[in-house]
Motif scaffolding. Structure first.
Motif, PDB file in Angstrom:
ATOM      1  N   LEU A 306      16.633   9.285  23.233  1.00 28.42           N
ATOM      2  CA  LEU A 306      18.210   9.427  23.148  1.00 28.42           C
ATOM      3  C   LEU A 306      18.514   8.329  22.056  1.00 28.42           C
ATOM      4  N   MET A 307      17.860   7.236  21.801  1.00 27.47           N
ATOM      5  CA  MET A 307      18.574   6.214  20.843  1.00 27.47           C
ATOM      6  C   MET A 307      18.003   6.883  19.281  1.00 27.47           C
ATOM      7  N   ASP A 308      17.099   7.695  19.265  1.00 23.85           N
ATOM      8  CA  ASP A 308      16.327   8.093  18.192  1.00 23.85           C
ATOM      9  C   ASP A 308      17.440   9.527  17.491  1.00 23.85           C
ATOM     10  N   VAL A 309      17.973  10.048  18.481  1.00 19.66           N
ATOM     11  CA  VAL A 309      18.704  11.329  18.135  1.00 19.66           C
ATOM     12  C   VAL A 309      20.146  11.222  18.332  1.00 19.66           C
ATOM     13  N   GLN A 310      20.527  11.235  19.538  1.00 23.01           N
ATOM     14  CA  GLN A 310      22.068  11.101  19.676  1.00 23.01           C
ATOM     15  C   GLN A 310      22.761   9.733  19.193  1.00 23.01           C
ATOM     16  N   LEU A 311      22.193   8.599  19.524  1.00 22.73           N
ATOM     17  CA  LEU A 311      22.556   7.588  18.830  1.00 22.73           C
ATOM     18  C   LEU A 311      22.638   7.401  17.534  1.00 22.73           C
ATOM     19  N   GLU A 312      21.536   8.043  16.909  1.00 25.76           N
ATOM     20  CA  GLU A 312      21.675   7.800  15.408  1.00 25.76           C
ATOM     21  C   GLU A 312      22.632   8.791  14.816  1.00 25.76           C
ATOM     22  N   ALA A 313      22.922   9.823  15.431  1.00 29.27           N
ATOM     23  CA  ALA A 313      23.768  10.742  14.938  1.00 29.27           C
ATOM     24  C   ALA A 313      25.419  10.031  15.113  1.00 29.27           C
ATOM     25  N   TYR A 314      25.454   9.554  16.042  1.00 24.02           N
ATOM     26  CA  TYR A 314      26.537   8.810  16.376  1.00 24.02           C
ATOM     27  C   TYR A 314      27.032   7.671  15.141  1.00 24.02           C
ATOM     28  N   VAL A 315      25.937   6.881  14.785  1.00 27.19           N
ATOM     29  CA  VAL A 315      26.075   5.720  14.041  1.00 27.19           C
ATOM     30  C   VAL A 315      26.342   6.588  12.404  1.00 27.19           C
TER      31      VAL A 315
END
Length: 529
Positions: A306-315
């Motif tokens: 979740l951190m590698d995909v969705q969170l990185e996309a948000y950042v």
């Protein structure tokens, strides 16, 4: 025997299955019989009496190894039975639900609104004639109020739907009835003397949408003010209406009805339509329900993904917009990293006995959440990204699911996701250009940011649904060292699923009976050299 008894007690809470209890009691009786026989044999041998009469020749008591094997066999039977019985899911009440309702809440709502409805009905009948449809509009409004009473009764006896589609399905009759009353204002002519009557009653019908509003009290306050504007217009056109006092009485009666509805929502449903609070409803017991089963699920690997995909996309979307949003995005990363550390620690711990201990475990994450909120508080109201900062300040609340009270983590996250829809709709209104109008400068980046945050919140809800639906998992034994292998297994599963879908697609027929595709359909293709 003690371990089996504890297992029986735990399974009775989780499964409530007579079959599992039967096997557990059988295991206890078997072990107890072996232990009693061994004790009797040992006493007889110590007394020099030889073999006890109760133990025939060739039936010496089992050895310790045989005893353990027997116990393990019974445990395997327990596991086999538990695998065939669906897990139990405990339902809880809405977070702000009060004590159990002794009477039908829908009937109580009808009784409370009856005087105002009866008064308005009398006045609409007096106003209604061949020149207007005021009485007909009131009949549709009355139908909508009846559907609202039915919905309140229904909601009081069942759990709140997690999926928004299921919630809209439960409200479909109310929405359809309210729309019938609202449509009258769409067809009225500008110079119609009863235009304000239609408008005011249409807005009163629209106010019944508080059942799906994330802020029902504010929703009712807004519509109460809107209705009063139209009723004041009725008073302003008093001369045009023939100076008939029935119109001023109509205005007062409609204002009184909307005010009573506002007071009802404020006192009974301040945080949204309450679910599961009628006497004898679902939350006092258990119901069988299959939980979400995901192949290769891993409590740590899934959060890392979740951190590698969705969170990185948000950042990345926040970096594109810059400003305070960039700072806030990096502080949000700190929140996720701290929660990841907490999840790692929880897999090695026994569940805390009290809420105070649980809050101490969550304290570092809460400190990082406060830093995210501080960025929003420090921004001026006229900041170009004010809406973005406020939206994230609301969205970061989904990460407090480990310490919620009186509501399951999944329902808590679902409630926040529902409340965020208001913010995302503002983005669509502000940045999505209607057809034929110029696009807002930078609209693509603003909408991309909103969609990235929406996907992130949805991903958190899915993670909680898979691993922490009812409460946070503790003591699973999962470690950080297992994460790379778990991620590789998940990647292989995705590739295999795509491959199977591709093969199935190639095998499927893209024609129907009687349809021809090309000159060789149904014919043998001639050989070529």
């Amino acid at each position: 025997a003690r371990l089996v008894l504890e297992g029986r007690r735990a399974m009775s809470e989780a499964l409530d299955s007579a079959a599992v209890l039967h096997v557990a009691e059988w295991a206890v009786r078997s072990v107890a019989h072996i232990a009693a026989t061994r004790a009797e044999f040992a006493d007889a041998k110590a007394a020099g009496l030889g073999r006890p009469a109760a133990v025939p020749a060739g039936k010496e008591p089992a050895t310790s190894k045989a005893l353990l094997n027997r116990l393990e066999a019974q445990a395997n039977k327990l596991e086999a039975v538990s695998a065939r019985v669906p897990r139990r899911k405990k339902e809880v009440r809405t977070k702000l639900a009060a004590e159990e309702a002794e009477e039908d809440p829908g009937a109580a709502f009808t009784a409370r609104m009856a005087p105002a409805m009866e008064r308005l009905s009398e006045l609409c009948e007096k106003i209604g004639n061949d020149e207007n449809d005021v009485s007909e509009q009131f009949e549709d409004f009355e139908t909508a109020m009846e559907e609202l009473a039915k919905l309140i009764s229904y909601a009081s006896t069942v759990p709140k739907p997690v999926d928004q589609g299921a919630l809209r399905l439960a409200c479909r009759k109310l929405i359809a009835a309210a729309d019938e009353a609202v449509e009258y204002k769409e067809d009225v002519k500008m110079r119609d003397p009863y235009k304000n009557h239609y408008e005011s009653m249409a807005e009163a019908a629209a106010s019944l949408g508080w059942v799906v509003s994330p802020a029902p009290v504010k929703h009712m306050s807004d519509y109460k003010r809107i209705v009063s504007i139209y009723t004041e217009n009725i008073l302003a056109s008093y001369i045009e209406l023939g100076c008939d006092p029935v119109h001023s009485e109509f205005s007062d009666a409609l204002n009184a009805l909307v005010a009573e509805l506002h007071a009802y929502v404020e006192s009974e449903h301040p945080a949204g339509l309450k679910w599961n609070y009628a006497k004898g409803s679902v939350p006092l017991g258990y119901k069988a329900a299959r939980t979400l089963q995901v192949p290769n699920a891993h409590v740590l690997a899934d959060f890392a993904a979740l951190m590698d995909v969705q969170l990185e996309a948000y950042v990345a979307a926040s970096e594109a917009l810059g400003g305070r949003l960039r700072t806030q995005a990096h502080k949000l990363v700190d929140v996720f990293e701290q929660e990841y550390l907490m999840l790692q620690a929880a897999q090695r711990k026994v569940r805390p006995k009290g809420l105070a201990e649980m809050k101490m475990l969550f304290m570092p994450t809460m400190h990082e959440i406060a830093a995210v909120m501080a960025v929003t508080d420090s921004a001026p109201r006229d900041d170009r990204l004010s809406l973005h900062l406020r939206t994230l300040a609301e969205a970061v609340g989904v990460l407090t699911w480990p310490v919620v009270l009186d509501i399951t983590p999944l329902n808590y996250v679902a409630d926040i996701e529902s409340g965020l829809r208001v913010y995302f709709e503002k983005f669509e209104l502000q940045y999505a250009a209607p057809k034929g109008k110029p696009e807002h400068p930078g609209a693509f980046f603003h909408l991309a940011w909103a969609h990235a945050l929406q996907r992130l919140v949805t991903a958190v809800k899915y993670y909680v649904h898979v691993h922490h639906e009812h409460e946070m998992e503790f003591g699973t034994g999962r470690t950080l060292a297992e994460v790379p292998d778990a991620l590789r297994r998940q990647e292989v599963s995705v590739v295999l699923a795509e491959l199977r879908a591709s093969i199935a697609k190639r095998r499927s027929k893209h024609w129907t009976a009687g349809e021809t595709k090309g000159p060789f359909f149904g014919k043998r293709k001639p050989a070529t050299r």
